[in-house]
Design a protein around this motif. Structure first.
Motif, PDB file in Angstrom:
ATOM      1  N   LYS A  43       0.537  -1.310  -0.143  1.00  0.00           N
ATOM      2  CA  LYS A  43      -0.036  -0.125   0.377  1.00  0.00           C
ATOM      3  C   LYS A  43       1.010   1.155  -0.196  1.00  0.00           C
ATOM      4  O   LYS A  43       0.074   1.996  -0.180  1.00  0.00           O
ATOM      5  CB  LYS A  43      -0.951  -0.286   1.092  1.00  0.00           C
ATOM      6  CG  LYS A  43      -2.329  -0.986   0.726  1.00  0.00           C
ATOM      7  CD  LYS A  43      -3.047  -0.371   0.691  1.00  0.00           C
ATOM      8  CE  LYS A  43      -4.332  -1.147   0.237  1.00  0.00           C
ATOM      9  NZ  LYS A  43      -5.224  -1.061  -0.972  1.00  0.00           N
TER      10      LYS A  43
ATOM     11  N   GLU B  97       1.974   2.088  -3.229  1.00  0.00           N
ATOM     12  CA  GLU B  97       0.681   2.304  -3.941  1.00  0.00           C
ATOM     13  C   GLU B  97       0.556   3.918  -3.557  1.00  0.00           C
ATOM     14  O   GLU B  97      -0.195   5.025  -4.384  1.00  0.00           O
ATOM     15  CB  GLU B  97      -0.430   2.077  -3.693  1.00  0.00           C
ATOM     16  CG  GLU B  97      -2.042   1.771  -4.931  1.00  0.00           C
ATOM     17  CD  GLU B  97      -2.774   1.241  -4.318  1.00  0.00           C
ATOM     18  OE1 GLU B  97      -3.381  -0.096  -4.763  1.00  0.00           O
ATOM     19  OE2 GLU B  97      -3.999   1.698  -3.750  1.00  0.00           O
ATOM     20  N   LYS B  98       0.345   4.006  -2.066  1.00  0.00           N
ATOM     21  CA  LYS B  98       0.454   5.409  -2.340  1.00  0.00           C
ATOM     22  C   LYS B  98       1.270   6.347  -2.279  1.00  0.00           C
ATOM     23  O   LYS B  98       0.846   7.631  -2.915  1.00  0.00           O
ATOM     24  CB  LYS B  98       0.681   6.327  -0.431  1.00  0.00           C
ATOM     25  CG  LYS B  98      -0.382   6.873   0.029  1.00  0.00           C
ATOM     26  CD  LYS B  98       0.002   6.735   1.618  1.00  0.00           C
ATOM     27  CE  LYS B  98      -0.011   8.162   2.136  1.00  0.00           C
ATOM     28  NZ  LYS B  98       0.966   8.120   2.806  1.00  0.00           N
TER      29      LYS B  98
ATOM     30  N   ARG C 209      -8.162  -2.285  -8.816  1.00  0.00           N
ATOM     31  CA  ARG C 209      -7.132  -2.848  -8.604  1.00  0.00           C
ATOM     32  C   ARG C 209      -7.659  -3.994  -9.119  1.00  0.00           C
ATOM     33  O   ARG C 209      -8.463  -4.360  -8.904  1.00  0.00           O
ATOM     34  CB  ARG C 209      -7.197  -2.621  -7.355  1.00  0.00           C
ATOM     35  CG  ARG C 209      -6.291  -2.634  -6.531  1.00  0.00           C
ATOM     36  CD  ARG C 209      -6.119  -1.997  -4.981  1.00  0.00           C
ATOM     37  NE  ARG C 209      -6.248  -0.503  -4.295  1.00  0.00           N
ATOM     38  CZ  ARG C 209      -6.668   0.283  -4.188  1.00  0.00           C
ATOM     39  NH1 ARG C 209      -8.255  -0.257  -3.690  1.00  0.00           N
ATOM     40  NH2 ARG C 209      -6.648   1.303  -3.476  1.00  0.00           N
TER      41      ARG C 209
END
Ligand code: GLU
Length: 448
Positions: free
Chosen positions: A54, A57-58, A76
Motif C-alpha cells: 500500500k 501504491e500511495k 485494482r
C-alpha cells in the motif's frame, strides 16, 4: 481521426516507486488521452501479493499527482480476481488452457538443452501429450499444475503506433503460463481481461512488452474482446547508450523532487525526448497535450540526460508565473514573498528554492562584500543614496549621480555596489532589487 473513443491506461505494479521510465509511460498515455479528449484509467497491477504494498501504491498516487497527471477511472487488479477466474473458465472450456506439471528445474533443463542445440527456447508442449492417467499419476505424486495458454500456430501481426508493422511467426513464442500453481492469474491474463473488459482502446507501453503483446493479441481474440491498438515506445538509454538502470537513485521521481526539479520540467522533458522538437520551458501541461503527436517519436531509444533536464528546469523556473509559484515559496518558508519579488528574481535562479537567498537579500540579512579598495567609493555611494520612496527609477538616478561624482563607470561602478548589496557578483537586476531591499537595509550594507 482515430475512429474510436480513446481510452488508455497506465498500469503500474505497486512493487516499487515511480522512476523516469514509468513516469514517461504514464505521461505519454495521459498526453495521448488529453490530446484526443479521451479518458485515462489508472490500474494497479497488484496481483503479486508478496511484492505489492500500500505504501508503494500511495507513493505512485502522490508522484502522479505531483507530476500533474490525473485519471478518470481507477481499478485494482486484486479486486477483480473473480473476473480472471471467469476468463480462465472460458479458456478451459474452449480448450485453450492446459495444465502443465513441470517443475522450474525441469523447465530450466529443457531450455538449456534447446539452447545447446541452437534452438529457440520455446516450450515444447510436452504437457499436451499427457494422457489422463499420466496426469492423475502426477497429481498423485503431489504435483499441482500451472496452466498455459495454447497459442494458435499462425503468425501474429499488428500495426504499432510506435514501431510500425510488427509480425511474429508461429513457433517463436512459448505458450505463456497464465495461471500459477496456487491458482492465481499472471499479468499476461489479468492485463488482457482488464484491457478487454474496460474497453481500453490504446495500449501504450515500453517496447520491452512487444513479445507480451504477441501472445496477448491471441488472448484478446480467444476471449473475444476487441484487440486494442498498440504503441510500444523505445526505452530510454543512459548517457553510455545502455539501458537506464534503476539503481541510479536520482532517476526516481521522489529523488528528482528532492533535488528541486519541477514537475513541469520533467513532463516537458519527457514529452519531447525522442522527438525532433525541444521544450522551451514555457509550456503548460495543456500545451504539451495540445501539441502531442505519437507519430513524432523516433524508433531509437532516446538518451536521458540529467544535465538537459537541469537546464530545462531552470527555463521552467524562469517562466513560472507567480500564481503557480506562490504556494511553493510559502512552503519553502518565504512568507511574504510577493509578485514583485518573484518577477525580480525568477530569471536568475535554477531552482525555486534558490529564491531563498534573494529573499534574505530583500528582507533579511546577508554578508555584504566590500573590498578594501572600494571602501571610499562605497562611502560616497551611501552619501549619495536618494531619499524614499524608491521605485524602478531609483537605481538609475543613484548610479547616474555616482558616475558624475566619481568618474567610475560600467563594471567598476556597478560591481562594488552589487557585492555590497547582495553579497554576490551575479544575480537579478539591481534596479528591480533596490526598491525591494529598501533604503534602511541598503544603508546598513554600505557601512564600511
Ligand atoms: N504492470 C505492468 C508493468 O508495470 C503493466 C504493463 C502494461 O502496460 O501492460 O510492466
Amino acid at each position: 481521426m482515430l475512429g474510436k473513443d480513446v481510452r488508455v491506461r497506465f498500469a503500474p505494479s505497486p512493487t516499487g516507486s515511480l522512476h523516469v521510465g514509468n513516469a514517461r509511460t504514464a505521461l505519454i498515455n495521459w498526453l495521448f488521452a488529453r490530446h484526443h479528449g479521451g479518458e485515462m484509467l489508472l490500474r494497479m497491477d497488484d496481483t503479486d501479493e508478496e511484492r505489492s504494498t500500500k505504501e508503494f501504491e500511495k507513493g505512485i498516487f502522490e508522484d502522479l499527482e505531483w507530476l500533474g497527471i490525473d485519471w478518470d477511472d481507477f481499478a485494482r487488479q486484486s479486486a477483480r480476481l473473480d473476473r480472471y477466474d471467469a476468463a480462465m473458465e472460458r479458456l478451459r472450456a474452449d480448450g485453450r488452457l492446459y495444465p502443465c506439471y513441470e517443475t522450474q528445474e525441469e523447465l530450466d533443463l529443457k531450455r538449456k538443452i534447446q539452447l545447446g542445440q541452437g534452438k529457440p527456447p520455446v516450450y515444447d508442449r510436452a504437457a499436451l501429450n499427457l494422457s489422463p492417467e499420466e496426469q492423475a499419476a502426477l497429481v498423485q505424486e503431489g504435483r499441482t499444475p500451472h496452466w498455459r495458454f495454447k497459442l494458435l500456430d499462425e503468425p501474429v501481426a499488428w500495426d504499432d503506433l510506435g514501431r510500425g508493422h510488427v509480425r511474429f511467426e508461429p513457433g517463436h513464442l512459448s505458450d505463456p503460463v497464465l495461471v500459477r500453481e496456487d491458482g492465481r492469474p499472471l499479468y499476461t491474463l489479468s492485463s488482457v481481461v482488464d484491457d478487454g473488459e474496460m474497453f481500453v482502446s490504446h495500449v501504450m507501453r515500453g517496447e520491452d512488452h512487444v513479445a507480451n503483446t504477441a501472445v496477448q493479441v491471441q488472448l484478446f481474440q480467444a476471449l473475444r474482446y476487441e484487440v486494442p491498438t498498440f504503441a510500444h515506445m523505445p526505452l530510454m538509454v543512459g548517457a553510455d547508450g545502455k539501458a537506464l538502470s534503476k539503481r541510479i537513485g536520482s532517476l526516481g521521481l521522489k529523488e528528482l523532487r528532492e533535488r528541486g526539479v519541477e514537475p513541469l520540467a520533467i513532463a516537458a522533458y519527457l514529452a519531447h525526448l525522442g522527438t525532433s522538437r525541444a521544450a522551451d520551458g514555457g509550456e503548460t501541461m495543456i500545451d504539451l497535450a495540445r501539441h502531442f503527436d505519437i507519430a513524432g517519436y523516433g524508433r531509437a531509444g532516446p538518451r536521458y540526460d540529467s544535465d538537459e533536464l537541469e537546464t530545462l528546469n531552470a527555463k521552467v523556473v524562469h517562466h513560472m508565473p507567480f500564481h503557480i509559484v506562490s504556494a511553493k515559496l510559502k512552503a519553502a518558508g518565504l512568507e511574504g514573498a510577493d509578485e514583485a519579488f518573484w518577477e525580480a528574481v525568477r530569471g536568475n535562479i535554477a531552482r525555486v528554492w534558490d529564491a531563498g537567498y534573494w529573499w534574505r537579500v530583500c528582507s533579511g540579512t546577508i554578508d555584504p562584500v566590500i573590498e578594501a579598495e572600494d571602501a571610499d567609493f562605497i562611502r560616497q555611494a551611501a552619501d549619495a543614496l536618494p531619499d524614499g520612496p524608491w521605485d524602478a527609477e531609483t537605481w538609475a538616478a543613484w548610479t547616474g549621480a555616482l558616475k558624475q561624482a566619481t568618474g567610475r563607470k560600467g563594471k567598476q561602478l556597478f560591481m562594488p555596489l552589487r557585492k555590497a548589496l547582495t553579497g554576490k557578483q551575479r544575480g537579478p537586476e539591481l534596479a528591480d532589487l533596490l526598491p525591494l531591499i529598501g533604503r534602511d537595509r541598503v544603508l546598513e550594507r554600505l557601512k564600511t
